[in-house]
Design an enzyme around this catalytic site. Sequence first.
Site, PDB file in Angstrom:
ATOM      1  N   CYS A 226      -1.528   6.757   9.717  1.00  0.00           N
ATOM      2  CA  CYS A 226      -0.036   6.141  10.228  1.00  0.00           C
ATOM      3  C   CYS A 226      -0.505   4.945  11.086  1.00  0.00           C
ATOM      4  CB  CYS A 226       0.648   7.268  11.017  1.00  0.00           C
ATOM      5  SG  CYS A 226       2.101   6.525  11.929  1.00  0.00           S
TER       6      CYS A 226
ATOM      7  N   CYS B 182       5.855  -4.613  15.852  1.00  0.00           N
ATOM      8  CA  CYS B 182       5.257  -3.437  16.813  1.00  0.00           C
ATOM      9  C   CYS B 182       3.908  -3.395  17.098  1.00  0.00           C
ATOM     10  CB  CYS B 182       5.865  -2.138  16.219  1.00  0.00           C
ATOM     11  SG  CYS B 182       7.470  -1.856  15.821  1.00  0.00           S
TER      12      CYS B 182
ATOM     13  N   CYS C  36       3.714   8.637   1.301  1.00  0.00           N
ATOM     14  CA  CYS C  36       4.451   7.626   2.218  1.00  0.00           C
ATOM     15  C   CYS C  36       4.424   6.242   1.329  1.00  0.00           C
ATOM     16  CB  CYS C  36       3.262   7.226   3.224  1.00  0.00           C
ATOM     17  SG  CYS C  36       3.799   6.129   4.483  1.00  0.00           S
TER      18      CYS C  36
ATOM     19  N   CYS D 203       6.168  -6.996   7.247  1.00  0.00           N
ATOM     20  CA  CYS D 203       7.176  -6.323   8.126  1.00  0.00           C
ATOM     21  C   CYS D 203       7.741  -7.450   8.847  1.00  0.00           C
ATOM     22  CB  CYS D 203       6.551  -5.405   9.020  1.00  0.00           C
ATOM     23  SG  CYS D 203       8.003  -4.192   9.762  1.00  0.00           S
TER      24      CYS D 203
ATOM     25  N   GLU E 223       0.742  -1.149  -0.050  1.00  0.00           N
ATOM     26  CA  GLU E 223      -0.012  -0.033  -0.162  1.00  0.00           C
ATOM     27  C   GLU E 223       0.778   1.421  -0.045  1.00  0.00           C
ATOM     28  OE1 GLU E 223      -4.166  -1.320   1.887  1.00  0.00           O
ATOM     29  OE2 GLU E 223      -2.698  -0.787   3.270  1.00  0.00           O
TER      30      GLU E 223
ATOM     31  N   CYS F  44       0.985  -1.455  15.692  1.00  0.00           N
ATOM     32  CA  CYS F  44       1.137  -1.032  14.286  1.00  0.00           C
ATOM     33  C   CYS F  44       0.207  -2.237  13.388  1.00  0.00           C
ATOM     34  CB  CYS F  44       2.433  -0.851  13.827  1.00  0.00           C
ATOM     35  SG  CYS F  44       2.731  -0.664  12.113  1.00  0.00           S
TER      36      CYS F  44
END
Length: 401
Positions: free
Chosen positions: A374, A146, A135, A142, A122, A149
């Site tokens: 975010c 975290c 962004c 990933c 994305e 997230c």
Amino acid sequence: MTTLDIAHEKREDALAAAPRALRPSLVGLTRPQLMEALSGFGLPEKQLRMRAGQIWNGIYNRGLTSFEGMTTLSKELRQKLEAAFDMSRLEIVTEQKSVDGTRKWLLRLPSAVPGVPGPEIETVYIPEEGRGTLCVSSQVGCTLTCTFCHTGTQKLVRNLTAGEIVGQILIARDALGEWPDGGRNSEDRLITNIVLMGMGEPLYNFDNVRDALEVVSDGEGLSLSKRRITLSTSGVVPMIEKAGADIGCMLAISLHAVNDETRNKLVPLNKKYPIAELLDACRNYPGVSNARRITFEYVMLKGVNDSLEDAKSLVRLLKGIPSKINLIPFNPWPGSPYECSDWETIEKFADVVNRAGYASPVRTPRGRDIMAACGQLKSDTVKKRASERFRDEKTAAQPIA
């Protein structure tokens, strides 16, 4: 005809018959890499620099996706190059537009297995007064976990190539009409800033990120100053100094806590590279100064890291580091274990930081209605699995009897 000529002709015939996806892409190659590719193609040494410059201009100045429009090249050469190389865009699966103007693209990458959909990423464009920020993702999924997230809940699939990183910018410029044929020039651009804050940890894909940003910052191409490019890391300490030396863009640190106990829970990478080591790396970041401050990102989590004592500790922690602090209201996602801090709490936290002399803007949440804010990016969406969408698309494309 010599044996060498026959071999070269056979190579061209084979390339012409090959599926477009199997042809090497020129997108994302640095100038030396582009010249090397053209040299292997058979262009004479004395023409390499000139031809590379013409192709570079076509891709990054004019936004061309084929050689047909590169009329500075002969028709015969254009046909040969078209048969040998690819300049096509990544596939847009969906595009969403938020009520606040934010735009999000779900992009499908080339598949390694015929008939199986490629992985997806994305990319988000955020328009603001006087600037527009893109962004960009650097990995599919990933490797970090975290806990605040959404991307961290998606396992790492693979690194993006330099071409796939640059390709996100090309698609955004297409959509925004940013090429000269769309009536815009470098003084009238909508994308003014690039942030590597999308999916993935950029410093775990260092070589491809470095090469991509070399292309993006080239003054004769996309021409974005490195002071307008920000690389965000969760704290891969051994690579931070190298990033400053080899890439030289602005640096952002996903900090989110002021002590190791809390940060270990929020950013598990902290167990490997604790806060003290991370901040030492920041103090030694090449080029860091009041003119090139490091941004520290701090997501506001209710009852976790948002007390006034946390704010005072943050000020003490960053003493001596030229820095600014971005306070990020937590953006919820399905199943998220946290809540956003109350607005009054955020304002009191910001006031402590401001009084200490730090610029500490509270980031306005953007694109929440399309899961583009975010910490919300995740290609493996809860709406539909990629494989299901791929089957639906193939079914829809079949002619009705």
